[in-house]
Design a protein around this motif. Structure first.
Motif, short mmCIF file in Angstrom:
data_model
loop_
_atom_site.label_atom_id
_atom_site.label_comp_id
_atom_site.label_asym_id
_atom_site.label_seq_id
_atom_site.Cartn_x
_atom_site.Cartn_y
_atom_site.Cartn_z
N TYR A 1 4.87 11.59 -1.32
CA TYR A 1 4.12 11.06 -2.46
C TYR A 1 3.98 12.13 -3.54
O TYR A 1 4.15 11.86 -4.74
CB TYR A 1 2.77 10.58 -1.94
CG TYR A 1 1.90 9.92 -2.98
CD1 TYR A 1 2.35 8.81 -3.69
CD2 TYR A 1 0.62 10.39 -3.22
CE1 TYR A 1 1.54 8.21 -4.64
CE2 TYR A 1 -0.19 9.80 -4.15
CZ TYR A 1 0.27 8.71 -4.86
OH TYR A 1 -0.53 8.13 -5.80
N TYR B 1 -7.02 8.21 -6.63
CA TYR B 1 -5.60 7.88 -6.57
C TYR B 1 -5.41 6.39 -6.26
O TYR B 1 -6.21 5.79 -5.56
CB TYR B 1 -4.90 8.77 -5.54
CG TYR B 1 -4.38 10.04 -6.17
CD1 TYR B 1 -3.02 10.30 -6.27
CD2 TYR B 1 -5.25 10.98 -6.72
CE1 TYR B 1 -2.54 11.46 -6.88
CE2 TYR B 1 -4.79 12.13 -7.33
CZ TYR B 1 -3.43 12.36 -7.41
OH TYR B 1 -2.97 13.49 -8.03
N PRO B 2 -4.37 5.79 -6.84
CA PRO B 2 -4.14 4.36 -6.64
C PRO B 2 -3.79 4.07 -5.19
O PRO B 2 -3.23 4.93 -4.50
CB PRO B 2 -2.95 4.07 -7.55
CG PRO B 2 -2.25 5.37 -7.70
CD PRO B 2 -3.31 6.42 -7.65
N SER B 3 -4.11 2.86 -4.73
CA SER B 3 -3.75 2.56 -3.34
C SER B 3 -2.53 1.65 -3.26
O SER B 3 -1.80 1.72 -2.28
CB SER B 3 -4.94 1.96 -2.59
OG SER B 3 -5.41 0.83 -3.26
N THR B 4 -2.31 0.81 -4.28
CA THR B 4 -1.14 -0.08 -4.18
C THR B 4 -0.06 0.34 -5.19
O THR B 4 -0.33 1.05 -6.15
CB THR B 4 -1.53 -1.53 -4.50
OG1 THR B 4 -1.95 -1.60 -5.87
CG2 THR B 4 -2.64 -2.04 -3.60
N LEU C 1 0.36 4.16 1.02
CA LEU C 1 0.34 4.88 2.29
C LEU C 1 1.19 4.20 3.36
O LEU C 1 1.50 4.79 4.38
CB LEU C 1 -1.10 5.04 2.79
CG LEU C 1 -1.95 6.05 2.02
CD1 LEU C 1 -3.39 6.04 2.51
CD2 LEU C 1 -1.36 7.46 2.15
N GLU C 2 1.52 2.91 3.08
CA GLU C 2 2.35 2.20 4.05
C GLU C 2 3.75 1.94 3.50
O GLU C 2 4.49 1.10 4.01
CB GLU C 2 1.67 0.87 4.44
CG GLU C 2 0.40 1.12 5.24
CD GLU C 2 -0.42 -0.14 5.47
OE1 GLU C 2 0.06 -1.24 5.11
OE2 GLU C 2 -1.53 -0.01 6.00
N GLU D 1 -1.00 -0.66 -8.78
CA GLU D 1 -1.95 0.27 -9.42
C GLU D 1 -1.25 1.55 -9.86
O GLU D 1 -1.52 2.08 -10.93
CB GLU D 1 -3.08 0.63 -8.43
CG GLU D 1 -4.05 -0.52 -8.17
CD GLU D 1 -4.96 -0.26 -6.98
OE1 GLU D 1 -5.69 -1.18 -6.60
OE2 GLU D 1 -4.92 0.87 -6.42
N LEU E 1 0.85 -1.19 0.00
CA LEU E 1 0.00 0.00 0.00
C LEU E 1 0.89 1.24 0.00
O LEU E 1 1.84 1.32 0.78
CB LEU E 1 -0.90 0.02 1.24
CG LEU E 1 -1.98 -1.07 1.29
CD1 LEU E 1 -2.68 -1.07 2.64
CD2 LEU E 1 -2.99 -0.88 0.17
N SER F 1 2.46 11.97 2.76
CA SER F 1 1.71 12.58 1.64
C SER F 1 2.57 13.57 0.87
O SER F 1 2.49 13.67 -0.35
CB SER F 1 0.43 13.24 2.15
OG SER F 1 0.75 14.16 3.16
#
Lengths: 241, 84
Positions: free
Chosen positions: B42, B66-69, B33-34, B72, B31, B39
């Motif tokens: 990113y 926005y993609p999560s992985t 975010l992980e 993606e 992920l 942010s």
């Protein structure tokens, strides 16, 4: 490489004064305006290596991404963005054409937001940068006939504070300069008694000039202003004191 | 260097710039975010890739979600490059 500064609304008034002072300080200038003025051309002739003019209508929001991409490709990562371009249609709200309201909001608030979006990214990679938004004392005081203009400037001040929080960690400062009434084309309709009354109310008995406001912009661009962010700096000869 | 490697290299660069620690290894199902980027990191990754690849798929393809992985994210860049 010279740090360069992108100035919108650069052909006259405050935008031109900012370009003149910033070029004299050694900054590279990307001057954006719908058309080039005689004074801006003359500035280009004085500093041919340093001052570059690009024709742009910033209310054409769909072109802003391509414009920013072109500027970065040509000149590299910008040091600063000065969102100065604005429209000041006056008139009572009740009879203001919707198209005028739409145009004003596009130019005065949406364009600065989008330009900041596309240019702050390069500043992030540089780990330094400046965004200076030109507001107005009217954002806080209000003025008969300028409700939409005031709304756009108040929006710009709110945007400034939040963006300052967002990008501070990347070494970028975001501030507003809020001039009072200055004698520019935008305020040329302000004459006679109204103008005298504004001058009388100022503790200094005069109006601030575009050079006074440009001085503040130059200060905010400098390294000495590195600890100022999220602020609105008023330059109004004390009118709102 | 293929696209996946270029993106991973850019992630490494912006992690160093932004003082973030990337998780190891970055897998397709990691992920974003992980991944260790915050942010701001990113946003810097999108900026770095725009400089490296000359594209910003999120603007050019008007992507609103926005993609999560990582997979993606990679697919969006691949799609944008394919449409060039």
């Amino acid at each position: 490489m010279t740090d360069y500064v992108i100035v919108t609304g650069a052909s006259k008034g405050l935008g031109l004064a900012i370009c003149q002072q910033a070029a004299a300080q050694g900054y590279g200038i990307i001057a954006l305006a719908r058309s080039c003025s005689e004074q801006l051309s003359s500035l280009q002739q004085t500093y041919p290596e340093r001052v570059h003019y690009y024709a742009a209508d910033l209310a054409d929001l769909n072109n802003l991404s391509v414009l920013c991409k072109t500027l970065i490709k040509q000149h590299g990562r910008p040091y600063a963005l000065i969102n100065n371009a604005a429209a000041g249609h006056d008139g009572v709200l009740a009879t203001m054409p919707n198209s005028a309201i739409e145009h004003l909001m596009q130019l005065n608030i949406q364009a600065p937001i989008l330009l900041s979006k596309y240019l702050v990214r390069s500043m992030m990679l540089n780990r330094k940068g400046r965004i200076i938004n030109i507001s107005s004392i009217i954002a806080k005081t209000g003025f008969n006939g300028l409700s939409v203009y005031a709304a756009s400037k108040a929006a710009l001040e709110g945007f400034t504070k939040s963006l300052a929080r967002e990008v501070g960690k990347a070494g970028i400062t975001v501030n507003c300069v809020a001039p009072g009434y200055m004698q520019t084309d935008m305020t040329s309709s302000l004459q006679g008694d109204k103008l005298d009354s504004i001058k009388r109310r100022s503790p200094l008995g005069q109006l601030a000039t575009v050079n006074d406001a440009a001085n503040m912009v130059i200060y905010l661009l400098s390294e000495q202003a590195g600890s100022i962010t999220g602020a609105t700096m008023t330059v109004d000869a004390g009118s709102t004191a | 260097m293929n696209l996946e490697q270029k993106i991973k290299q850019a992630m490494q660069e912006v992690a160093e710039l932004g003082d973030c620690q990337l998780v190891e290894p970055i897998q397709p199902n990691t992920l974003l975010l992980e991944s260790g980027l915050d942010s701001l990191g990113y946003a810097m990754l999108v900026a770095q890739l725009e400089e490296d690849l000359g594209i910003d798929p999120f603007t050019e393809l008007a992507i609103e979600i926005y993609p999560s992985t990582f997979a993606e994210f990679l697919a969006i860049y691949q799609q944008c490059l394919n449409t060039q």
